[in-house]
Design an enzyme around this catalytic site. Structure first.
Site, PDB file in Angstrom:
ATOM      1  N   GLN A 192       7.216   1.989  -4.339  1.00 20.84           N
ATOM      2  CA  GLN A 192       6.114   1.637  -5.410  1.00 20.84           C
ATOM      3  C   GLN A 192       5.498   3.426  -5.303  1.00 20.84           C
ATOM      4  OE1 GLN A 192       4.487  -0.930  -6.820  1.00 20.84           O
ATOM      5  NE2 GLN A 192       6.205  -2.242  -6.135  1.00 20.84           N
ATOM      6  N   ASP A 215       3.540  -9.841   0.475  1.00 22.00           N
ATOM      7  CA  ASP A 215       3.587  -9.197  -0.754  1.00 22.00           C
ATOM      8  C   ASP A 215       5.173  -9.665  -1.324  1.00 22.00           C
ATOM      9  OD1 ASP A 215       3.048  -6.016  -1.328  1.00 22.00           O
ATOM     10  OD2 ASP A 215       5.128  -6.468  -2.277  1.00 22.00           O
ATOM     11  N   ALA A 248       0.697 -13.585  -3.865  1.00 26.55           N
ATOM     12  CA  ALA A 248      -0.431 -13.241  -3.435  1.00 26.55           C
ATOM     13  C   ALA A 248      -1.764 -14.292  -3.574  1.00 26.55           C
ATOM     14  CB  ALA A 248      -1.357 -11.936  -3.740  1.00 26.55           C
ATOM     15  N   ASP A 289      -5.456  -5.493  -1.875  1.00 29.91           N
ATOM     16  CA  ASP A 289      -5.328  -4.137  -2.656  1.00 29.91           C
ATOM     17  C   ASP A 289      -3.970  -4.405  -3.568  1.00 29.91           C
ATOM     18  OD1 ASP A 289      -5.134  -1.527  -3.157  1.00 29.91           O
ATOM     19  OD2 ASP A 289      -4.151  -1.100  -1.518  1.00 29.91           O
ATOM     20  N   CYS A 291      -7.235  -0.112  -8.625  1.00 31.95           N
ATOM     21  CA  CYS A 291      -6.559   1.088  -8.833  1.00 31.95           C
ATOM     22  C   CYS A 291      -6.345   1.013 -10.347  1.00 31.95           C
ATOM     23  CB  CYS A 291      -5.382   1.511  -7.996  1.00 31.95           C
ATOM     24  SG  CYS A 291      -4.038   0.299  -8.404  1.00 31.95           S
TER      25      CYS A 291
HETATM   26  N1  SAH Z   1      -2.240  -1.826   0.286  1.00 32.27           N
HETATM   27  C1  SAH Z   1      -1.057  -1.163   0.176  1.00 32.27           C
HETATM   28  C2  SAH Z   1      -0.715  -0.865  -1.141  1.00 32.27           C
HETATM   29  C3  SAH Z   1      -0.551  -2.072  -2.047  1.00 32.27           C
HETATM   30  S1  SAH Z   1       0.377  -1.847  -3.481  1.00 32.27           S
HETATM   31  C4  SAH Z   1      -0.930  -0.054   1.194  1.00 32.27           C
HETATM   32  O1  SAH Z   1      -1.998   0.209   1.609  1.00 32.27           O
HETATM   33  O2  SAH Z   1       0.083   0.448   1.468  1.00 32.27           O
HETATM   34  C5  SAH Z   1       0.381  -3.109  -4.259  1.00 32.27           C
HETATM   35  C6  SAH Z   1       1.507  -4.066  -3.842  1.00 32.27           C
HETATM   36  O3  SAH Z   1       1.244  -5.356  -4.473  1.00 32.27           O
HETATM   37  C7  SAH Z   1       3.102  -3.752  -3.974  1.00 32.27           C
HETATM   38  O4  SAH Z   1       3.464  -3.638  -2.734  1.00 32.27           O
HETATM   39  C8  SAH Z   1       3.572  -4.853  -4.760  1.00 32.27           C
HETATM   40  O5  SAH Z   1       5.076  -5.153  -4.430  1.00 32.27           O
HETATM   41  C9  SAH Z   1       2.618  -5.792  -4.681  1.00 32.27           C
HETATM   42  N2  SAH Z   1       2.786  -7.051  -5.521  1.00 32.27           N
HETATM   43  C10 SAH Z   1       2.498  -6.952  -6.826  1.00 32.27           C
HETATM   44  N3  SAH Z   1       2.268  -8.273  -7.340  1.00 32.27           N
HETATM   45  C11 SAH Z   1       2.134  -8.988  -6.654  1.00 32.27           C
HETATM   46  C12 SAH Z   1       2.108 -10.495  -6.464  1.00 32.27           C
HETATM   47  N4  SAH Z   1       1.862 -11.213  -7.504  1.00 32.27           N
HETATM   48  N5  SAH Z   1       1.820 -11.304  -5.075  1.00 32.27           N
HETATM   49  C13 SAH Z   1       2.016 -10.464  -4.018  1.00 32.27           C
HETATM   50  N6  SAH Z   1       2.277  -8.950  -4.057  1.00 32.27           N
HETATM   51  C14 SAH Z   1       2.491  -8.189  -5.284  1.00 32.27           C
END
Ligand code: SAH
Length: 410
Positions: free
Chosen positions: A215, A265, A294, A314, A354
């Site tokens: 990502q 995730d 999530a 996040d 974000c």
């Molecule tokens: N907090 C992380 C960054 C998060 S980025 C850090 O500090 O590195 C957002 C993440 O959400 C990504 O890894 C993506 O794979 C995940 N994601 C996207 N949709 C999702 C969902 N519905 N359930 C769980 N994870 C999800």
């Protein structure tokens, strides 16, 4: 001087030898730019007088009466028509110019960081519009998000080589902005070779980033100070990190003494890197990472009574543009409701947005409403954003995309 004579259409403003073509603002459209704003929008420039100037061409931006306002690059196909690189009308945009800007950006990061892991260039705020460079030690990840910056890329890579002599440079081409600028969506390794994830060192811990396919650029440098701030809150207790990506918040919480950490995730490849980092840190017995949605995981924990001292949520951007804002706001409200429900009394919720298009006040309001829906209350402890390697241009407050809230839930 970078000029391409082929780009001077017959209707373009005449350019003398050694000069770049001119783009003229319409009458009365120069005030915002004269005050320091770095962009001219397409409705503010005289498109007739710019006929034949191709996307990505360096131009002198002029007032309607010909007074030069600076040098930038032009794109006739995008809402942002001109992005200024320099307010010096005779600036030569060459390798030395780019090296100078890079050097300034580097000096700023070196004030804040003792180790070379950070966002080195944050676009307009560092005087390099349409350019992101993330630094992972000797590996650099470059994202060009404007046609003009793409044209400057060969010079830029030379400037980067001279300044930092990286072992590898990855050109990430998969951002949404590139499509709008008419740029291809390809990722290449422009220098060196990469066969594995690269290391990221953050406050003494080693993480892993897939800089070619992960990502963004493979690591979220923006959350670093927030990770440091919240990690100790779960000492001796249980912590949940939904949207955990490669484990940044989760593993930092474990390293700071959390008894049990769960990361969730939807990406298997991100979770693999999280597990690798937990193992490398000797924290794998206290950390578990699982692939799950999530929202589903939060609902499951709410139902089975599992509670956490600290919940980190996040998520990826819920709004990619203005039209998505109403549904994004609902999404944040729901996320806050589900996440607050699994925080133990007196525990903490860290929640982030974000989404560029969502304003901080709207985000905070939805989070408060979401928590209210659980029948609980609490207090806001800290409102924050990205770290100092993500500076903001003084006239582009909207580029402060990251909004974070730390709350205590009673
Ligand atoms: N907090 C992380 C960054 C998060 S980025 C850090 O500090 O590195 C957002 C993440 O959400 C990504 O890894 C993506 O794979 C995940 N994601 C996207 N949709 C999702 C969902 N519905 N359930 C769980 N994870 C999800």
């Amino acid at each position: 001087m970078l000029t391409d004579p082929d780009t001077f259409g017959t209707d373009a403003a005449p350019a003398e030898a050694g000069q770049v073509p001119s783009v003229f603002l319409k009458a009365g459209q120069d005030r915002r730019i004269s005050a320091g704003h770095p962009w001219a929008y397409s409705n503010e420039v005289s498109i007739d007088r710019a006929a034949g100037i191709e996307a990505g061409t360096l131009v002198t931006l002029r007032r309607v009466d010909g007074k030069p306002l600076g040098v930038g690059f032009f794109n006739p196909h995008t809402l942002i028509a001109v992005r200024l690189l320099s307010r010096e009308p005779h600036a030569h945009i060459d390798k030395a110019f780019l090296a100078n800007r890079l050097q300034r950006a580097l000096a700023l990061r070196e004030r804040f960081y003792t180790e070379p892991y950070y966002r080195l260039v944050h676009a307009e705020a560092d005087g390099l519009p349409g350019l992101i460079v993330d630094r992972f030690g000797s590996v650099l990840v470059v994202q060009t998000n404007a046609a003009g910056m793409e044209r400057l890329q060969p010079l830029l890579l030379d400037a980067i080589d001279s300044l930092l002599a990286p072992t590898a440079i990855v050109l990430r081409g998969d951002s949404q902005a590139r499509a709008l600028e008419g740029l291809p969506a390809e990722t290449t390794v422009a220098r060196g070779n990469l066969s594995d994830a690269v290391e990221v060192i953050e406050d003494g811990l080693v993480f892993y980033a897939d800089v070619c396919a992960g990502q963004k650029t493979g690591w979220y440098f923006d959350q670093r100070p927030n990770r440091a701030f919240v990690a100790p809150l779960a000492q001796g207790e249980r912590m949940l990190d939904v949207f955990c990506h490669t484990g940044g918040f989760a593993i930092r919480a474990a390293a700071a003494g959390a008894r049990e950490v769960i990361g969730v995730d939807s990406s298997d490849s991100a979770l693999m890197l999280a597990k690798r980092a937990a193992t490398a840190a000797g924290l794998d017995r206290r950390c578990s990472f699982a692939r799950e949605d999530a929202f589903a995981a939060l609902t499951r924990f709410a139902a089975d009574g599992t509670r956490f001292r600290l919940v980190v949520a996040d998520p990826p951007p819920f709004a990619r543009s203005r039209k998505d804002v109403p549904s994004a706001l609902k999404g944040y409200r729901k996320l806050a409701r589900l996440a607050a429900a699994v925080v133990e009394p007196g525990g903490f919720l860290f929640i982030a947005s974000c989404s560029h298009a969502v304003e901080a006040s709207a985000f905070a309001r939805e989070v408060a409403l979401g928590i209210g829906r659980t029948g609980r209350t609490g207090r806001l402890i800290r409102e924050s954003g990205a770290g100092p390697d993500h500076p903001q241009h003084l006239h582009l407050p909207e580029t402060a995309y990251l909004k974070t809230l730390l709350l205590q839930v009673d």
